[in-house]
Design an enzyme around this catalytic site. Structure first.
Site, PDB file in Angstrom:
ATOM      1  N   GLU A 347      -7.409  -2.072   3.315  1.00 18.85           N
ATOM      2  CA  GLU A 347      -6.103  -1.451   3.534  1.00 18.85           C
ATOM      3  C   GLU A 347      -5.650  -0.627   2.330  1.00 18.85           C
ATOM      4  O   GLU A 347      -5.625  -1.110   1.202  1.00 18.85           O
ATOM      5  CB  GLU A 347      -5.049  -2.509   3.837  1.00 18.85           C
ATOM      6  N   ARG A 388      -5.318   1.490  -6.381  1.00 17.81           N
ATOM      7  CA  ARG A 388      -6.203   1.093  -5.279  1.00 17.81           C
ATOM      8  C   ARG A 388      -6.974   2.281  -4.714  1.00 17.81           C
ATOM      9  O   ARG A 388      -8.157   2.158  -4.396  1.00 17.81           O
ATOM     10  CB  ARG A 388      -5.411   0.397  -4.168  1.00 17.81           C
TER      11      ARG A 388
END
Length: 424
Positions: A347, A388
């Site tokens: 995700e 991320r």
């Protein structure tokens, strides 16, 4: 927050929503407490009406009748005070229970317990097949001299990192690219506080259930946000907007903070799960119209998909099941980007529609064309989150010699750099 009238009329629907979202909410107790609030409010109002009526009559009374009136006003005053005291206790419980009531998932949301029950909708882009032993992002970053984890840990503890040199520039490049993309699509750019009051956290739904994830500054009664969604949505609290101005689109880049409580020992290597990060967020306010909200939800989702495509990153889109959407969300799509080192789509973006859940808590309304005020619907989606996103950027674009190619859309932001090369 749901309308209490809806909860009273459809208690079983609310109970099912709580079960489907794996949340514990005592709807029966809420309804009982609501009944007590109504009864005490009625009693207090009745006594105030009598007191006010007597207060108007007393100046015209004489003798014993006047004294009886005065005595009765004193008794009513004491009774009102006692009732208001009891009502304050009951109202506090009522407010606490109301804050725990989840919104109702839309019919298309699949019922499920967790991530495994999400429904994959599509995959876009080719997963790279390396003809050489590939490296994970931390190996690459250290060889490129763009990250320093050991010194960051010495300074700030675990789950800390320092980006440096072209690594810091790469983070700035990708966030600026996303901001420019969103502004070109009509988003208003804000800079926002990252320290906010409790009402902002409560109003956006990050409290009370997410309190354990937030860093707090108790001396000032402030909290560090985990997303700029919090100040962006709270930006219009206690306002009545005009339907002519809707939808309102906002974006902001902010530093974000999360304690990552409950993840001890999980994802401790590298940049996947950290305490401090940068995030560009998308937030939209729109009329209370399901069709308009659906169109805007797809717009937010499409923005992200096109950003990932321009970054040349393979990804998939999944429809989140009931157990994976938060208390306020009625619909959520997760966008997961391919990370070779994890051998999985992970995700990176979360696109959510919350209907009037947040606007009720923050009292954000708009005046419709008929002159009536209604609560706005709110939506949000990640624009990009770093570090991320650096994981797939480094890993998917790595070359056999340890260098990393930079996607062309980022070249204008990289001071002429088109690739990162190992520092010998």
């Amino acid at each position: 927050m749901l309308d209490i009238k809806f909860i009273v009329e459809y208690p079983e629907v609310v109970k099912k929503a709580a079960r489907d979202k794996n949340m514990e909410v005592d709807v029966d107790r809420l309804l009982a407490v609501y009944g007590e609030v109504k009864a005490l409010t009625s009693q207090a109002d009745s006594m105030r009406e009598e007191r006010n009526s007597l207060s108007r009559e007393i100046p015209n009374l004489k003798g014993e009748a006047k004294q009886e009136g005065i005595n009765r006003v004193r008794v009513l005053k004491d009774n009102i005070s006692d009732t208001e005291g009891r009502m304050a206790v009951v109202k506090e419980e009522y407010d606490e229970l109301m804050l725990l009531v989840p919104s109702i998932p839309l019919p298309e949301v699949p019922i499920g317990k967790g991530e495994a029950d999400n429904v994959e909708l599509r995959r876009v882009g080719e997963v790279p097949k390396f003809a050489f032993p590939f490296k994970d992002h931390l190996e690459l970053a250290e060889a490129l001299d763009i990250v320093d984890v050991p010194r960051a840990v010495d300074i700030a503890g675990s789950r800390s990192f320092i980006l440096k040199n072209s690594g810091a520039l790469l983070e700035m490049a990708v966030t600026r690219f996303v901001i420019d993309t969103l502004m070109a699509r009509g988003f208003n750019l804000l800079t926002v506080p990252v320290l906010v009051r409790e009402r902002a956290m409560m109003g956006t739904g990050y409290f009370p259930l997410g309190r354990d994830q937030a860093y707090t500054v108790p001396e000032d009664e402030l909290y560090l946000v985990g997303t700029s969604e919090v100040p962006m949505v709270a930006y219009h609290m206690d306002e009545i907007l005009s339907y002519r101005d809707l939808p309102l689109r906002y974006t902001a880049l902010s530093t974000c903070f999360r304690r990552e409580a409950g993840t001890y020992g999980k994802d401790t290597r590298g940049l996947y799960r950290v305490h401090q990060f940068q995030k560009v967020e998308q937030v939209v306010f729109c009329p209370a119209d399901a069709e308009i909200a659906a169109t805007l939800h797809n717009e937010l989702l499409q923005n992200v998909e096109e950003i990932l495509q321009q970054l040349q990153l393979p990804y998939r889109v999944a429809l989140a099941c009931s157990g994976e959407i938060g208390a306020g969300q009625v619909l959520k799509h997760e966008v997961e980007t391919w990370m070779p080192s994890r051998d999985a789509y992970c995700e990176t973006h979360s696109c959510s529609t919350l209907n009037d859940y947040q606007s009720r808590r923050l009292n954000i309304k708009y005046r419709d064309s008929d002159g009536k005020s209604k609560f706005c619907y709110t939506l949000n989606n990640t624009g990009i989150a770093s570090p991320r996103i650096l994981i797939p950027l480094l890993e998917n674009h790595q070359q056999e010699d340890g260098s990393v190619n930079i996607p062309e859309v980022l070249w204008p932001y990289m001071n002429g750099l088109k690739n990162l090369t190992p520092q010998l």
